[in-house]
Structures are given as C-alpha cells and as structure tokens.
Design an enzyme around this catalytic site. Structure first.
Site, PDB file in Angstrom:
ATOM      1  N   HIS A 120      75.628 -47.989  20.434  1.00 25.22           N
ATOM      2  CA  HIS A 120      74.696 -47.657  19.356  1.00 25.22           C
ATOM      3  C   HIS A 120      73.837 -48.835  18.918  1.00 25.22           C
ATOM      4  CE1 HIS A 120      73.266 -45.398  15.926  1.00 25.22           C
ATOM      5  NE2 HIS A 120      73.733 -46.294  15.072  1.00 25.22           N
ATOM      6  N   ARG A 180      78.119 -54.625  12.560  1.00 22.38           N
ATOM      7  CA  ARG A 180      77.102 -54.349  11.534  1.00 22.38           C
ATOM      8  C   ARG A 180      77.554 -53.252  10.581  1.00 22.38           C
ATOM      9  NH1 ARG A 180      73.362 -50.353  11.160  1.00 22.38           N
ATOM     10  NH2 ARG A 180      73.788 -49.621  13.274  1.00 22.38           N
ATOM     11  N   ARG A 190      62.845 -44.624  15.377  1.00 24.33           N
ATOM     12  CA  ARG A 190      62.564 -43.198  15.150  1.00 24.33           C
ATOM     13  C   ARG A 190      63.835 -42.353  15.133  1.00 24.33           C
ATOM     14  NH1 ARG A 190      59.380 -39.257  18.894  1.00 24.33           N
ATOM     15  NH2 ARG A 190      60.945 -40.069  20.279  1.00 24.33           N
ATOM     16  N   GLU A 225      66.762 -55.615  16.057  1.00 25.27           N
ATOM     17  CA  GLU A 225      67.989 -55.564  16.870  1.00 25.27           C
ATOM     18  C   GLU A 225      67.987 -56.586  17.997  1.00 25.27           C
ATOM     19  OE1 GLU A 225      69.026 -51.629  18.238  1.00 25.27           O
ATOM     20  OE2 GLU A 225      70.813 -52.348  19.284  1.00 25.27           O
ATOM     21  N   ARG A 281      82.730 -49.002  10.774  1.00 24.18           N
ATOM     22  CA  ARG A 281      82.472 -48.286  12.019  1.00 24.18           C
ATOM     23  C   ARG A 281      83.366 -48.720  13.177  1.00 24.18           C
ATOM     24  NH1 ARG A 281      76.211 -47.849  12.994  1.00 24.18           N
ATOM     25  NH2 ARG A 281      76.447 -46.505  11.191  1.00 24.18           N
ATOM     26  N   SER A 309      70.764 -51.913   9.506  1.00 22.83           N
ATOM     27  CA  SER A 309      69.876 -52.348  10.599  1.00 22.83           C
ATOM     28  C   SER A 309      68.406 -52.173  10.257  1.00 22.83           C
ATOM     29  CB  SER A 309      70.204 -51.601  11.890  1.00 22.83           C
ATOM     30  OG  SER A 309      70.187 -50.226  11.658  1.00 22.83           O
ATOM     31  N   GLU A 343      78.018 -44.370   3.229  1.00 17.69           N
ATOM     32  CA  GLU A 343      78.422 -44.370   4.640  1.00 17.69           C
ATOM     33  C   GLU A 343      79.594 -45.324   4.805  1.00 17.69           C
ATOM     34  OE1 GLU A 343      75.042 -45.050   7.192  1.00 17.69           O
ATOM     35  OE2 GLU A 343      73.887 -43.489   6.203  1.00 17.69           O
ATOM     36  N   ASP A 364      64.952 -55.669  26.877  1.00 22.08           N
ATOM     37  CA  ASP A 364      63.868 -56.432  27.512  1.00 22.08           C
ATOM     38  C   ASP A 364      63.666 -57.810  26.883  1.00 22.08           C
ATOM     39  OD1 ASP A 364      63.446 -54.247  29.171  1.00 22.08           O
ATOM     40  OD2 ASP A 364      61.955 -53.367  27.834  1.00 22.08           O
ATOM     41  N   HIS A 395      78.944 -46.230  18.044  1.00 21.37           N
ATOM     42  CA  HIS A 395      78.993 -45.300  16.910  1.00 21.37           C
ATOM     43  C   HIS A 395      80.141 -44.336  17.164  1.00 21.37           C
ATOM     44  CE1 HIS A 395      77.904 -42.471  13.806  1.00 21.37           C
ATOM     45  NE2 HIS A 395      76.962 -43.300  13.393  1.00 21.37           N
ATOM     46  N   ALA A 450      66.787 -43.276  13.929  1.00 28.08           N
ATOM     47  CA  ALA A 450      67.749 -43.618  12.867  1.00 28.08           C
ATOM     48  C   ALA A 450      67.880 -42.452  11.902  1.00 28.08           C
ATOM     49  CB  ALA A 450      67.275 -44.872  12.141  1.00 28.08           C
ATOM     50  N   GLN A 451      69.111 -42.090  11.624  1.00 32.29           N
ATOM     51  CA  GLN A 451      69.335 -40.930  10.760  1.00 32.29           C
ATOM     52  C   GLN A 451      69.691 -41.351   9.345  1.00 32.29           C
ATOM     53  OE1 GLN A 451      72.344 -38.468  12.583  1.00 32.29           O
ATOM     54  NE2 GLN A 451      70.932 -37.687  14.116  1.00 32.29           N
ATOM     55  N   GLY A 452      70.836 -42.064   9.247  1.00 34.75           N
ATOM     56  CA  GLY A 452      71.481 -42.323   7.950  1.00 34.75           C
ATOM     57  C   GLY A 452      70.528 -42.851   6.914  1.00 34.75           C
ATOM     58  N   GLY A 453      69.936 -44.027   7.167  1.00 34.62           N
ATOM     59  CA  GLY A 453      69.003 -44.526   6.191  1.00 34.62           C
ATOM     60  C   GLY A 453      68.942 -46.030   6.089  1.00 34.62           C
TER      61      GLY A 453
HETATM   62  C1  SIN Z   1      74.188 -43.177  11.045  1.00 34.45           C
HETATM   63  O1  SIN Z   1      73.386 -42.445  10.476  1.00 34.45           O
HETATM   64  O2  SIN Z   1      75.395 -42.966  11.124  1.00 34.45           O
HETATM   65  C2  SIN Z   1      73.665 -44.403  11.698  1.00 34.45           C
HETATM   66  C3  SIN Z   1      73.307 -45.382  10.692  1.00 34.45           C
HETATM   67  C4  SIN Z   1      73.338 -46.745  11.307  1.00 34.45           C
HETATM   68  O3  SIN Z   1      73.459 -46.912  12.509  1.00 34.45           O
HETATM   69  O4  SIN Z   1      73.294 -47.694  10.530  1.00 34.45           O
END
Ligand code: SIN
Length: 520
Positions: free
Chosen positions: A330, A365, A40, A354, A271, A370, A109, A204, A225, A42-45
């Site tokens: 991250h 990664r 939920r 993950e 990254r 992911s 990215e 877990d 990150h 996750a931003q980037g995509g």
């Molecule tokens: C992000 O939006 O920078 C994270 C994307 C990711 O972790 O792959």
C-alpha cells in the site's frame, strides 16, 4: 526553468502551485495524465488537528507510536503543527471536505486516539484533492504541464542535479534542464503482485535517485494495508480503515473477532499490527482471506460510495455480506533520504511525498498521514529554495548521517539478465511480503541482482522496480529484527541494536544508529 517537478500527485502539484505563486517558471512532468496518480485512489482522508478536543501533541504521539521508534521527532512535529494550515489552504484552493452539522466531519482510523481524519465524497478524498489541485495548477500560466513524458534518469553535472533525461510522448529522448528538480513520483506498490497502488507506482523517482548515487532510507518498510478486498481485480479495491472507524470489525473463518486480545485498540490497532495478525492466520490456516464485517454501518452507500460500488461490482452487499479481505502492498514508508526541507543528498535534487523519506513515518506510517505529508513537506522545499538553500542539513532522516550517506556513490554495473514484471511481483510477494525471513529474502536478492536492457517506458519501469527491489531486499536482510511493517519470522523481536536506519545507494546498506536526541 526555475523548478522541474516530476509527478502530479498531492506532493508534486502542491510544490508546483507554491512555486508558481511566487512567479517561478515551473514544469510538471508526468508519465501518464495529470490525474493518473496514487493520490486519486486515497480513500480515508487527511489526518489533521482541526479543533477541540484534539491537540497536536496527541497527533504527534499517535504518529510516533505507529512509527515504532524510527520516526524523526522534528519531522513529526512539523507534520502535525503545519498540517492544519495546509489543509485550510487546500480548502481555499477549492477542495471540499465532508461536513456534519455545519462543521468538518471527522473520522477515526487505526492508531488514532480520536477522530481527526477529514474526508471528501465519503471515501473519495484523494479524487477531490487531485481535482482541486489540478484545477489550481491549470489556472496558473507559469506552470507548464507535460503529460505522457517518461523521466529516465537524473542529469548530473559537477555533482549537481541539473534536470532529467526523459522520453517525450512519442518515445524520443530529450533533456529537460532546471535550476532545481523535485522527485514527487510516488511509491513502488507494483513491486508486489497484490497492491492497492495504480500501475504507475513503479518506484521511478527512487530508482532514478539510486542510479545517481543519491541515498535512500528505510526502504525495508513497505506498508501492507490489512483490508484490501480479496478479488482478482488490480489495483486491489481498498476497504478503507475508516470502515473500522465506523464500527466494522474483522472476523476469522469461524466468525471470531480475532483483533480483540491482539491489541488494546483491537480492530483500530496500528496498520502493521492488523496486517500481521491477518497474514499470520492466512499462512497458518492456509486461507486466501479473512472477513471484514461492515453490517453495523449505517447509510453505507452514502458514507462510502466508492467502496459500495466496488463491492456491488463483485456481487457483494456490505450491508448484509461479510467482505473477504487480505493484506496488499500500500505505501512505502521509506524512500529518497531528505532533510526537513526535502533536500536530498545531491544538490539541486529534492523530494517529497511517498517517493521521499524525511523520517516522518518511521517504520510504519500512521493512517491518513500520507496526504498530509505531501501537503506539508512540498511547500517547505519551495520555501527553502527561495531562502537560498542548496544542500541538505543534518536533519530529518539525514540527522547524524555520515559522509558515506551524504556523498553520491554511483551504483556498480550489474550483469544483464531478464525477468518479467509478473515474475518480479510474484518473487517479491513470496519473499519480501508481510512476513519475511532470511531464506525468502536471499531468494529475492539472488534473482534481483541483475539489470535489464531498458529502452522504452515499460522496460525503464521494470528497471526502476528492480533497482528499488535490490535496495528493499538488502535492507530487509540486514535488519535482523521485527519492527513496524518489517516482520522477520526468524527474528520476531524488536531489538535495541537496530534502533537506527539503513541507508542505501551503493551495493551494501549502511546502518546509522538513531542519534540519542532523536529517540522517542
Ligand atoms: C484507508 O483509507 O484506509 C487508507 C488511508 C491511508 O492509507 O492512510
């Protein structure tokens, strides 16, 4: 039941939906509510090759370069070639990705050689995917979702996983039996004091696997990150790499663009490179953060509504203010060792997302691989079970693995001790964070060599984190080189001697050199 799935993020729900579509009886257990997952956040995509001029070869190359020599080439090939179909399937299930001029909008990215990242709601991709998958799962009557059930341990009978021991929502112990069990329980960001992961990310599944003697691999590779907002709120608000894809740049305390000269891709370097560049400056200059300059981004509130809201809530306006940033734990690139169909070293036990390590991410990664990993490898488990598979092959991260890795080796009992979650997080942040050395890791190893008395969900989570910490620290100590997200200040170079993986289940990790045919 036919299939028991632990975890309700992108990997767990994808597996459950594929299995239910075959008519299997499926149970999904989650310790929170269905949507309280890392997915939920996750931003980037989702990175996927969806048309010209992109190619699967390019995506494969970018993934291998980011992975610093440790990706399994077959796993990466599967990821990039099966990915586009899985993204389209997700759209058919109802996920809506952003469009521009009538086509999917693609972002770039770090580490990608061209734009290939689809996103939803600007920077709310994970939330949209979780919504679509949860709705699809609820619509399938043969999926039984049990929320607020905490899985404690894998049930093993005659060297086979037959389900799990769990606590029901009232805390009462119970057993849930299934022909096959999938651990899709996510990562372990809560091992560190500063993380973008939600509180549920307590390792877990990996802890359960380790206690059952199931091998894990590559767990020294915790990815940090580079650009979490430096603000006390937890999880740390993420400032997506997509910001840098849209023109944001990093600046030091003097306003200098320090990534220029560090790497040919500058602010869009992989990254690990960016996180290391920031961490080194923070340590050397005794600073709490550096700066992300997003002032050149047009239509910020519309393009990045989640980040806009986070910044506004702490009084920052990304259109005019520089945003304070520092690295945060991250994503765990390693995890439960699996072949290319998600089979672990224990028959009947599978893993994806993950929690798993198929070898697809190597030592670091690639951004936005992911969600794709969960989408691609979860249905492969269902297909493999349907085809009658029951034990792992010598493939993926298990390629060339010797008997010690393949044979469950129960962890020895440890002296009971006590440590608080906060103390563990602070210990790991200081000793096993972005920059590590033998001394800092030894300090961690000494302190985590205990077990805690576990009797409820919170103490079981702490026990899981401790179990993962021992494995992570053991492998990080043994890997006397720097590679990907593992930076040893006392061994700054990458060494061909360590072109291989550390596997763990028992006390000491085994090193298995990468077979020659798997080298990139
Ligand atoms: C992000 O939006 O920078 C994270 C994307 C990711 O972790 O792959």
């Amino acid at each position: 039941m036919d299939l028991l799935v632990l975890g309700s993020g992108i990997a767990g729900l994808s597996a459950a939906i594929h299995a239910a579509q075959r008519g299997w009886t499926v149970g999904v257990i989650t310790k929170g509510e269905l949507a309280t997952t890392a997915t939920r956040y996750a931003q980037g995509g989702v990175a996927a090759v969806l048309g010209d001029p992109d190619t699967t070869e390019l995506h494969q190359t970018d993934t291998l370069v980011a992975g610093a020599g440790l990706c399994d080439t077959d796993a990466v090939h599967i990821l990039v070639t099966e990915g586009p179909r899985r993204v389209r399937e997700l759209m058919e299930l109802g996920a809506k990705f952003d469009e521009k001029n009538g086509a999917l909008a693609l972002a770039i990215e770090g580490g990608h050689s061209l734009p290939r990242v689809v996103h939803a709601g600007g920077d709310a991709t994970g939330a949209e995917i979780e919504r679509a998958l949860a709705e699809a799962a609820h619509a399938l009557p043969n999926i039984d979702v049990r929320e607020r059930c905490f899985s404690v341990d894998v049930l093993v009978e005659q060297r086979r996983c037959v389900g799990v021991r769990a606590l029901d929502p009232t805390g009462r112990p119970m057993e849930i039996r299934a022909r096959h069990t999938i651990l899709a329980t996510g990562g372990a960001g809560q091992l560190f004091a500063v993380t973008t992961n939600p509180p549920v990310s307590t390792g877990d599944g990996i802890g359960m696997a380790l206690r059952a003697g199931v091998s894990v691999a590559d767990v020294e590779f915790m990815q940090f990150h580079p650009t979490a907002l430096d603000h006390p709120s937890m999880p740390r608000p993420l400032l997506s790499e997509a910001l840098r894809g849209d023109g944001a740049v990093l600046r030091d305390e003097h306003g200098e663009r320090f990534m220029v000269g560090e790497h040919p891709l500058a602010d869009l370097a992989p990254r690990d490179v960016v996180a290391r560049a920031i961490a080194r400056r923070l340590v050397a200059r005794k600073l709490p953060h550096l700066w992300l300059d997003t002032t050149s981004i047009e239509d910020f509130p519309e393009r990045f509504p989640t980040i806009w809201a986070s910044a506004q809530s702490v009084g920052l306006d990304p259109r005019v203010d520089l945003l304070p940033v520092a690295p945060a734990a991250h994503y765990l690139s390693g995890g439960i060792a699996t072949d290319l169909d998600g089979a672990s070293t224990l028959p009947g036990l599978w893993s994806c997302g993950e929690a798993a390590c198929s070898g697809v991410h190597g030592a670091n990664r690639l951004a936005s691989n992911s969600l794709l990993d969960g989408l691609v490898f979860a249905p492969r488990i269902v297909e493999a079970i349907a085809a009658g598979k029951d034990a792992p092959e010598s493939a993926g991260v298990l390629r060339g693995a010797p008997m010690e890795v393949l044979t469950p080796d129960l962890m020895p009992a440890r002296p009971e001790g006590s440590i608080s979650l906060v103390a563990l997080q602070s210990l790991m942040t200081n000793g096993a964070g972005v920059l590590r050395d033998a001394e800092s890791l030894e300090r961690c190893a000494e302190r985590v060599a205990i077990d805690v008395d576990a009797h409820d969900a919170a103490t079981f989570e702490l026990r899981n984190l401790l179990t993962v910490a021992r494995s992570l620290v053991g492998a990080a100590l043994a890997r006397e080189e720097s590679r990907g997200t593992h930076t040893r200040l006392d061994f700054p170079d990458t060494s061909p001697e360590f072109l291989g993986r550390f596997f763990g289940a028992g006390e000491t990790p085994w090193f298995v050199p990468l077979p020659v045919e798997a080298r990139t």
